[in-house]
Design a protein around this motif. Sequence first.
Motif, PDB file in Angstrom:
ATOM      1  N   TYR A   1       0.808  -1.221   0.000  1.00  0.00           N
ATOM      2  CA  TYR A   1       0.000   0.000   0.000  1.00  0.00           C
ATOM      3  C   TYR A   1       0.841   1.272   0.000  1.00  0.00           C
ATOM      4  CZ  TYR A   1      -3.673  -3.318   0.801  1.00  0.00           C
ATOM      5  OH  TYR A   1      -4.521  -4.374   0.657  1.00  0.00           O
ATOM      6  N   ALA A   2       2.152   1.123   0.217  1.00  0.00           N
ATOM      7  CA  ALA A   2       3.039   2.287   0.131  1.00  0.00           C
ATOM      8  C   ALA A   2       3.265   2.702  -1.318  1.00  0.00           C
ATOM      9  CB  ALA A   2       4.375   1.979   0.796  1.00  0.00           C
ATOM     10  N   ALA A   3       2.943   1.807  -2.271  1.00  0.00           N
ATOM     11  CA  ALA A   3       3.149   2.101  -3.687  1.00  0.00           C
ATOM     12  C   ALA A   3       1.889   1.947  -4.521  1.00  0.00           C
ATOM     13  CB  ALA A   3       4.246   1.194  -4.251  1.00  0.00           C
ATOM     14  N   LEU A   4       0.785   1.492  -3.916  1.00  0.00           N
ATOM     15  CA  LEU A   4      -0.440   1.202  -4.665  1.00  0.00           C
ATOM     16  C   LEU A   4      -1.242   2.474  -4.934  1.00  0.00           C
ATOM     17  CD1 LEU A   4      -2.201  -1.216  -5.742  1.00  0.00           C
ATOM     18  CD2 LEU A   4      -3.466  -1.032  -3.593  1.00  0.00           C
ATOM     19  N   THR A   5      -1.564   2.721  -6.205  1.00  0.00           N
ATOM     20  CA  THR A   5      -2.419   3.856  -6.564  1.00  0.00           C
ATOM     21  C   THR A   5      -3.863   3.386  -6.702  1.00  0.00           C
ATOM     22  OG1 THR A   5      -2.157   3.531  -8.959  1.00  0.00           O
ATOM     23  CG2 THR A   5      -0.490   4.884  -7.837  1.00  0.00           C
ATOM     24  N   THR A   6      -4.787   4.333  -6.719  1.00  0.00           N
ATOM     25  CA  THR A   6      -6.200   3.974  -6.844  1.00  0.00           C
ATOM     26  C   THR A   6      -6.498   3.334  -8.197  1.00  0.00           C
ATOM     27  OG1 THR A   6      -6.590   6.296  -7.449  1.00  0.00           O
ATOM     28  CG2 THR A   6      -7.121   5.647  -5.188  1.00  0.00           C
ATOM     29  N   SER A   7      -5.801   3.776  -9.247  1.00  0.00           N
ATOM     30  CA  SER A   7      -6.012   3.179 -10.565  1.00  0.00           C
ATOM     31  C   SER A   7      -5.646   1.704 -10.554  1.00  0.00           C
ATOM     32  CB  SER A   7      -5.173   3.914 -11.620  1.00  0.00           C
ATOM     33  OG  SER A   7      -5.607   5.246 -11.761  1.00  0.00           O
ATOM     34  N   GLU A   8      -4.541   1.367  -9.890  1.00  0.00           N
ATOM     35  CA  GLU A   8      -4.136  -0.034  -9.771  1.00  0.00           C
ATOM     36  C   GLU A   8      -5.067  -0.798  -8.833  1.00  0.00           C
ATOM     37  OE1 GLU A   8       0.675   0.803 -10.275  1.00  0.00           O
ATOM     38  OE2 GLU A   8      -0.263   0.722  -8.289  1.00  0.00           O
ATOM     39  N   ALA A   9      -5.564  -0.107  -7.798  1.00  0.00           N
ATOM     40  CA  ALA A   9      -6.419  -0.758  -6.799  1.00  0.00           C
ATOM     41  C   ALA A   9      -7.755  -1.192  -7.392  1.00  0.00           C
ATOM     42  CB  ALA A   9      -6.653   0.183  -5.620  1.00  0.00           C
ATOM     43  N   VAL A  10      -8.228  -0.516  -8.436  1.00  0.00           N
ATOM     44  CA  VAL A  10      -9.500  -0.900  -9.067  1.00  0.00           C
ATOM     45  C   VAL A  10      -9.438  -2.350  -9.543  1.00  0.00           C
ATOM     46  CG1 VAL A  10     -10.970  -0.511 -11.085  1.00  0.00           C
ATOM     47  CG2 VAL A  10     -10.214   1.423  -9.712  1.00  0.00           C
ATOM     48  N   GLN A  11      -8.360  -2.693 -10.239  1.00  0.00           N
ATOM     49  CA  GLN A  11      -8.228  -4.071 -10.733  1.00  0.00           C
ATOM     50  C   GLN A  11      -7.993  -5.048  -9.594  1.00  0.00           C
ATOM     51  OE1 GLN A  11      -8.682  -5.079 -14.062  1.00  0.00           O
ATOM     52  NE2 GLN A  11      -8.866  -6.970 -12.873  1.00  0.00           N
ATOM     53  N   LYS A  12      -7.187  -4.643  -8.603  1.00  0.00           N
ATOM     54  CA  LYS A  12      -6.932  -5.517  -7.458  1.00  0.00           C
ATOM     55  C   LYS A  12      -8.225  -5.823  -6.715  1.00  0.00           C
ATOM     56  CE  LYS A  12      -2.413  -5.508  -7.968  1.00  0.00           C
ATOM     57  NZ  LYS A  12      -1.674  -6.719  -8.401  1.00  0.00           N
ATOM     58  N   ALA A  13      -9.050  -4.803  -6.511  1.00  0.00           N
ATOM     59  CA  ALA A  13     -10.310  -4.994  -5.797  1.00  0.00           C
ATOM     60  C   ALA A  13     -11.246  -5.906  -6.583  1.00  0.00           C
ATOM     61  CB  ALA A  13     -10.977  -3.643  -5.538  1.00  0.00           C
ATOM     62  N   ALA A  14     -11.315  -5.703  -7.898  1.00  0.00           N
ATOM     63  CA  ALA A  14     -12.169  -6.558  -8.739  1.00  0.00           C
ATOM     64  C   ALA A  14     -11.705  -8.010  -8.663  1.00  0.00           C
ATOM     65  CB  ALA A  14     -12.144  -6.061 -10.180  1.00  0.00           C
ATOM     66  N   ASP A  15     -10.387  -8.228  -8.717  1.00  0.00           N
ATOM     67  CA  ASP A  15      -9.854  -9.595  -8.631  1.00  0.00           C
ATOM     68  C   ASP A  15     -10.253 -10.262  -7.315  1.00  0.00           C
ATOM     69  OD1 ASP A  15      -8.671  -9.243 -11.091  1.00  0.00           O
ATOM     70  OD2 ASP A  15      -6.692  -8.754 -10.272  1.00  0.00           O
ATOM     71  N   ILE A  16     -10.155  -9.501  -6.215  1.00  0.00           N
ATOM     72  CA  ILE A  16     -10.470 -10.054  -4.895  1.00  0.00           C
ATOM     73  C   ILE A  16     -11.955 -10.373  -4.776  1.00  0.00           C
ATOM     74  CG2 ILE A  16     -10.531  -9.535  -2.421  1.00  0.00           C
ATOM     75  CD1 ILE A  16      -7.964  -7.896  -2.837  1.00  0.00           C
ATOM     76  N   ILE A  17     -12.803  -9.452  -5.221  1.00  0.00           N
ATOM     77  CA  ILE A  17     -14.251  -9.661  -5.116  1.00  0.00           C
ATOM     78  C   ILE A  17     -14.684 -10.883  -5.924  1.00  0.00           C
ATOM     79  CG2 ILE A  17     -16.513  -8.709  -5.699  1.00  0.00           C
ATOM     80  CD1 ILE A  17     -15.358  -7.462  -3.223  1.00  0.00           C
ATOM     81  N   TYR A  18     -14.159 -11.033  -7.132  1.00  0.00           N
ATOM     82  CA  TYR A  18     -14.526 -12.194  -7.945  1.00  0.00           C
ATOM     83  C   TYR A  18     -13.992 -13.484  -7.341  1.00  0.00           C
ATOM     84  CZ  TYR A  18     -16.921  -9.965 -11.806  1.00  0.00           C
ATOM     85  OH  TYR A  18     -17.858  -9.305 -12.560  1.00  0.00           O
ATOM     86  N   LYS A  19     -12.825 -13.414  -6.716  1.00  0.00           N
ATOM     87  CA  LYS A  19     -12.259 -14.617  -6.101  1.00  0.00           C
ATOM     88  C   LYS A  19     -13.086 -15.057  -4.907  1.00  0.00           C
ATOM     89  CE  LYS A  19      -7.908 -15.200  -6.289  1.00  0.00           C
ATOM     90  NZ  LYS A  19      -6.433 -15.143  -6.129  1.00  0.00           N
ATOM     91  N   VAL A  20     -13.527 -14.106  -4.069  1.00  0.00           N
ATOM     92  CA  VAL A  20     -14.321 -14.494  -2.898  1.00  0.00           C
ATOM     93  C   VAL A  20     -15.722 -14.943  -3.310  1.00  0.00           C
ATOM     94  CG1 VAL A  20     -13.039 -12.961  -1.364  1.00  0.00           C
ATOM     95  CG2 VAL A  20     -15.140 -12.131  -2.421  1.00  0.00           C
ATOM     96  N   HIS A  21     -16.226 -14.394  -4.421  1.00  0.00           N
ATOM     97  CA  HIS A  21     -17.563 -14.795  -4.870  1.00  0.00           C
ATOM     98  C   HIS A  21     -17.566 -16.201  -5.443  1.00  0.00           C
ATOM     99  CE1 HIS A  21     -21.709 -14.272  -6.135  1.00  0.00           C
ATOM    100  NE2 HIS A  21     -21.370 -14.779  -7.309  1.00  0.00           N
TER     101      HIS A  21
END
Length: 254
Positions: free
Chosen positions: A186-206
């Motif tokens: 999170y010291a290097a993560l931008t919001t633009s990158e976080a969009v894809q990371k969040a989508a990956d996590i949500i689909y994985k948990v679903h």
Amino acid sequence: MASQGTGYDLSASTYSPDGRIFQIEYAAKAVDGAGTALGMRCTDGILLAVEKLVPTKLLVPSAKGASLNRRIAAVDRHVGLTTAGLTADGKHLANRARDEALNFRDTFRMPTPVPALAERLSLYIQAYTLYSSVRPFGISTILGGVDADGPQLFLIEPSGAHFGYRACAVGKGRALAKTELEKLDYAALTTSEAVQKAADIIYKVHAENKDKDFELELSWLCPQSKMLFAPVPPALVAEAAQKAKDALDEEMED
């Protein structure tokens, strides 16, 4: 829990002999059965993501119904929140947060600091654990925003306790989401990158709950949104969702 709580779970103001308040634990169970919600504190802002379960195909999609049926709420220009648990409780708390933010602006002529708003909401939630005439809120709340001290992210539990996080998750897929969130820098993560990371996590948990359809709901506060809390553009959400689906399919094939 049922046998132990008999007689001690009728009121939120009653302790059991071993010092537990069962109604708060029941509220936590309501959170654990809800769709996953997560928040990330990035270098340039905040991202909130929700696995919004769709109980029926007749429900109006959020993208077409504007603000209809959304689980992420804007509180002020610089702060927003999402909840997991009882939807009605979440909408009520969002309105309370807006009132708190507005009162702070009227009194001090400045936007409310995010930690101050988190503390006010946690005190409000905790008050509902003190009296026998009310019940605890059946929600966990992720509150995120950007103030003079930069991006801030807080998690408020049904007991009223609140903590600051770099990233956090609540809901049915909390354990798996937390494991995935801990892998990110999170010291290097931008919001633009976080969009894809969040989508990956949500689909994985679903993937653990395939019997229900869901919508991916994302909101952010960052330079791309002109430092205003707003939904992530639908085209960007659709692109992230498609990449997440493809990555999950490849992973399952392997």
